[in-house]
Motif scaffolding. Structure first.
Motif, PDB file in Angstrom:
ATOM      1  N   ALA A  27      -7.292 -15.561  -2.775  1.00  0.00           N
ATOM      2  CA  ALA A  27      -6.146 -15.017  -3.510  1.00  0.00           C
ATOM      3  C   ALA A  27      -6.584 -13.890  -4.443  1.00  0.00           C
ATOM      4  CB  ALA A  27      -5.451 -16.118  -4.284  1.00  0.00           C
ATOM      5  N   GLN A  28      -7.794 -13.997  -4.989  1.00  0.00           N
ATOM      6  CA  GLN A  28      -8.317 -12.904  -5.815  1.00  0.00           C
ATOM      7  C   GLN A  28      -8.494 -11.643  -4.979  1.00  0.00           C
ATOM      8  OE1 GLN A  28     -11.861 -14.759  -7.468  1.00  0.00           O
ATOM      9  NE2 GLN A  28     -10.947 -14.659  -9.503  1.00  0.00           N
ATOM     10  N   TYR A  29      -9.046 -11.789  -3.788  1.00  0.00           N
ATOM     11  CA  TYR A  29      -9.205 -10.637  -2.905  1.00  0.00           C
ATOM     12  C   TYR A  29      -7.851 -10.037  -2.541  1.00  0.00           C
ATOM     13  CZ  TYR A  29     -14.170 -11.518  -2.139  1.00  0.00           C
ATOM     14  OH  TYR A  29     -15.516 -11.674  -2.300  1.00  0.00           O
ATOM     15  N   LEU A  30      -6.901 -10.875  -2.221  1.00  0.00           N
ATOM     16  CA  LEU A  30      -5.568 -10.402  -1.856  1.00  0.00           C
ATOM     17  C   LEU A  30      -4.902  -9.696  -3.029  1.00  0.00           C
ATOM     18  CD1 LEU A  30      -3.382 -10.360   0.339  1.00  0.00           C
ATOM     19  CD2 LEU A  30      -2.537 -12.505  -0.597  1.00  0.00           C
ATOM     20  N   ALA A  31      -4.991 -10.264  -4.225  1.00  0.00           N
ATOM     21  CA  ALA A  31      -4.388  -9.647  -5.407  1.00  0.00           C
ATOM     22  C   ALA A  31      -5.062  -8.315  -5.739  1.00  0.00           C
ATOM     23  CB  ALA A  31      -4.483 -10.591  -6.600  1.00  0.00           C
ATOM     24  N   THR A  32      -6.384  -8.259  -5.617  1.00  0.00           N
ATOM     25  CA  THR A  32      -7.104  -7.012  -5.888  1.00  0.00           C
ATOM     26  C   THR A  32      -6.707  -5.936  -4.895  1.00  0.00           C
ATOM     27  OG1 THR A  32      -8.967  -8.235  -6.813  1.00  0.00           O
ATOM     28  CG2 THR A  32      -9.397  -5.975  -6.111  1.00  0.00           C
ATOM     29  N   PHE A  33      -6.610  -6.292  -3.628  1.00  0.00           N
ATOM     30  CA  PHE A  33      -6.219  -5.338  -2.597  1.00  0.00           C
ATOM     31  C   PHE A  33      -4.785  -4.855  -2.826  1.00  0.00           C
ATOM     32  CE2 PHE A  33      -4.444  -4.362   1.619  1.00  0.00           C
ATOM     33  CZ  PHE A  33      -5.313  -3.364   2.000  1.00  0.00           C
ATOM     34  N   ALA A  34      -3.871  -5.768  -3.102  1.00  0.00           N
ATOM     35  CA  ALA A  34      -2.469  -5.406  -3.306  1.00  0.00           C
ATOM     36  C   ALA A  34      -2.298  -4.556  -4.567  1.00  0.00           C
ATOM     37  CB  ALA A  34      -1.617  -6.663  -3.397  1.00  0.00           C
ATOM     38  N   LEU A  35      -2.930  -4.955  -5.657  1.00  0.00           N
ATOM     39  CA  LEU A  35      -2.800  -4.183  -6.894  1.00  0.00           C
ATOM     40  C   LEU A  35      -3.472  -2.816  -6.782  1.00  0.00           C
ATOM     41  CD1 LEU A  35      -3.259  -6.966  -9.589  1.00  0.00           C
ATOM     42  CD2 LEU A  35      -1.182  -5.690  -9.060  1.00  0.00           C
ATOM     43  N   GLY A  36      -4.567  -2.746  -6.036  1.00  0.00           N
ATOM     44  CA  GLY A  36      -5.208  -1.449  -5.805  1.00  0.00           C
ATOM     45  C   GLY A  36      -4.317  -0.512  -5.012  1.00  0.00           C
ATOM     46  N   GLY A  37      -3.659  -1.043  -4.011  1.00  0.00           N
ATOM     47  CA  GLY A  37      -2.726  -0.239  -3.224  1.00  0.00           C
ATOM     48  C   GLY A  37      -1.537   0.221  -4.043  1.00  0.00           C
ATOM     49  N   LEU A  38      -0.990  -0.667  -4.851  1.00  0.00           N
ATOM     50  CA  LEU A  38       0.128  -0.291  -5.711  1.00  0.00           C
ATOM     51  C   LEU A  38      -0.287   0.752  -6.742  1.00  0.00           C
ATOM     52  CD1 LEU A  38       1.837  -3.747  -6.252  1.00  0.00           C
ATOM     53  CD2 LEU A  38       2.706  -1.815  -4.934  1.00  0.00           C
ATOM     54  N   TYR A  39      -1.508   0.649  -7.239  1.00  0.00           N
ATOM     55  CA  TYR A  39      -2.027   1.630  -8.186  1.00  0.00           C
ATOM     56  C   TYR A  39      -2.110   3.010  -7.531  1.00  0.00           C
ATOM     57  CZ  TYR A  39      -5.324   4.005 -11.273  1.00  0.00           C
ATOM     58  OH  TYR A  39      -5.930   4.911 -12.100  1.00  0.00           O
ATOM     59  N   ALA A  40      -2.634   3.059  -6.324  1.00  0.00           N
ATOM     60  CA  ALA A  40      -2.749   4.336  -5.621  1.00  0.00           C
ATOM     61  C   ALA A  40      -1.378   4.936  -5.334  1.00  0.00           C
ATOM     62  CB  ALA A  40      -3.522   4.143  -4.318  1.00  0.00           C
ATOM     63  N   ILE A  41      -0.435   4.106  -4.937  1.00  0.00           N
ATOM     64  CA  ILE A  41       0.921   4.595  -4.688  1.00  0.00           C
ATOM     65  C   ILE A  41       1.556   5.097  -5.974  1.00  0.00           C
ATOM     66  CG2 ILE A  41       3.257   3.853  -4.046  1.00  0.00           C
ATOM     67  CD1 ILE A  41       1.911   2.030  -1.950  1.00  0.00           C
ATOM     68  N   ALA A  42       1.365   4.368  -7.066  1.00  0.00           N
ATOM     69  CA  ALA A  42       1.942   4.784  -8.350  1.00  0.00           C
ATOM     70  C   ALA A  42       1.384   6.129  -8.791  1.00  0.00           C
ATOM     71  CB  ALA A  42       1.682   3.723  -9.411  1.00  0.00           C
ATOM     72  N   LEU A  43       0.094   6.356  -8.604  1.00  0.00           N
ATOM     73  CA  LEU A  43      -0.498   7.625  -9.017  1.00  0.00           C
ATOM     74  C   LEU A  43       0.030   8.796  -8.208  1.00  0.00           C
ATOM     75  CD1 LEU A  43      -4.245   6.838  -9.776  1.00  0.00           C
ATOM     76  CD2 LEU A  43      -2.380   7.202 -11.385  1.00  0.00           C
ATOM     77  N   THR A  44       0.413   8.563  -6.973  1.00  0.00           N
ATOM     78  CA  THR A  44       0.902   9.663  -6.149  1.00  0.00           C
ATOM     79  C   THR A  44       2.410   9.851  -6.231  1.00  0.00           C
ATOM     80  OG1 THR A  44       1.046   8.248  -4.198  1.00  0.00           O
ATOM     81  CG2 THR A  44      -0.995   9.473  -4.516  1.00  0.00           C
ATOM     82  N   ARG A  45       3.160   8.811  -6.584  1.00  0.00           N
ATOM     83  CA  ARG A  45       4.622   8.890  -6.558  1.00  0.00           C
ATOM     84  C   ARG A  45       5.281   9.089  -7.919  1.00  0.00           C
ATOM     85  NH1 ARG A  45       6.421   9.108  -1.187  1.00  0.00           N
ATOM     86  NH2 ARG A  45       4.851   8.034   0.007  1.00  0.00           N
ATOM     87  N   VAL A  46       4.672   8.598  -8.980  1.00  0.00           N
ATOM     88  CA  VAL A  46       5.299   8.668 -10.299  1.00  0.00           C
ATOM     89  C   VAL A  46       4.987  10.026 -10.919  1.00  0.00           C
ATOM     90  CG1 VAL A  46       5.397   7.615 -12.590  1.00  0.00           C
ATOM     91  CG2 VAL A  46       5.119   6.174 -10.568  1.00  0.00           C
ATOM     92  N   ASP A  47       6.041  10.741 -11.313  1.00  0.00           N
ATOM     93  CA  ASP A  47       5.881  12.126 -11.758  1.00  0.00           C
ATOM     94  C   ASP A  47       4.974  12.289 -12.967  1.00  0.00           C
ATOM     95  OD1 ASP A  47       7.416  13.249  -9.764  1.00  0.00           O
ATOM     96  OD2 ASP A  47       9.280  13.108 -10.911  1.00  0.00           O
ATOM     97  N   PHE A  48       5.133  11.476 -13.993  1.00  0.00           N
ATOM     98  CA  PHE A  48       4.348  11.697 -15.205  1.00  0.00           C
ATOM     99  C   PHE A  48       2.882  11.309 -15.043  1.00  0.00           C
ATOM    100  CE2 PHE A  48       5.755   7.341 -15.835  1.00  0.00           C
ATOM    101  CZ  PHE A  48       4.653   6.719 -16.384  1.00  0.00           C
ATOM    102  N   LEU A  49       2.525  10.650 -13.942  1.00  0.00           N
ATOM    103  CA  LEU A  49       1.128  10.294 -13.686  1.00  0.00           C
ATOM    104  C   LEU A  49       0.424  11.294 -12.779  1.00  0.00           C
ATOM    105  CD1 LEU A  49       1.488   6.467 -13.106  1.00  0.00           C
ATOM    106  CD2 LEU A  49       0.667   7.615 -15.154  1.00  0.00           C
TER     107      LEU A  49
END
Length: 59
Positions: A27-49
């Protein structure tokens, strides 16, 4: 500056998720992978970032 604050907050979220899932390694691996993916998406999609160059290229 917003990117730095967002990264530090996201790191805190990742640490909290890993502490909560302390005894379940898969579950730690899954959470790290999912949160890492969401982080990358947030950096590319959110305007102020997004970086200034990326914002100019999109226009």
């Amino acid at each position: 500056m917003a990117r730095i604050v967002f990264t530090l907050a996201w790191a805190g979220l990742l640490i909290a998720a890993n502490k909560a899932l302390d005894d379940v390694v898969w579950a730690q691996y899954l959470a790290t992978f999912a949160l890492g993916g969401l982080y990358a998406i947030a950096l590319t999609r959110v305007d102020f970032l997004r970086a200034g160059k990326a914002r100019q290229a999109a226009e």
